[in-house]
Design an enzyme around this catalytic site. Structure first.
Site: not given
Length: 125
Positions: A60, A111
């Site tokens: 991206k 995470h």
């Protein structure tokens, strides 16, 4: 700055792909070094998911998505001695970066139990 990217992935989604497709999935998406690192971790799924998210975020930031200009294996997420994640580009990804003046890509990974996330900032010099 060339671009920024962010991605969030469900850890279960990556673990399911690993279970369903096994080595074929892992070898398509992760370098040998990434697989070795993730497999050495107690909760390998978290680490695979974070690297998957990082590669999506990088694509991206480059504005290319995953394809001819930037393949899964053109990106390797390694750990510096300090523990900081670092991107190593190769192949088409390295060529794209050089052609567009991208000199560095800063990445950050995180995470939790169910999700992994990453962001990337592609810098020009």
């Amino acid at each position: 700055m060339f671009g920024i990217g962010i991605d969030v992935v469900e850890v279960d989604r990556i673990e399911s792909s690993m279970a369903e497709f096994g080595d074929r999935f892992a070898e398509k998406v992760f370098t040998e070094g990434e697989r070795s690192y993730c497999d050495s971790q107690r909760k390998s799924g978290l680490h695979y998911a974070a690297r998957f998210a990082a590669k999506e975020a990088i694509s991206k930031a480059f504005g290319t998505g995953i394809g001819k200009d930037l393949g899964w294996l053109d990106m390797e997420i390694v750990r510096k001695e300090s523990g900081e994640p670092q991107l190593v580009l190769s192949g088409a990804g390295k060529a794209f970066a050089e052609e567009n003046g991208i000199v560095e890509v800063k990445i950050s990974l995180t995470h939790a139990r169910h999700y992994a996330a990453a962001n990337a900032v592609a810098m020009v010099g």
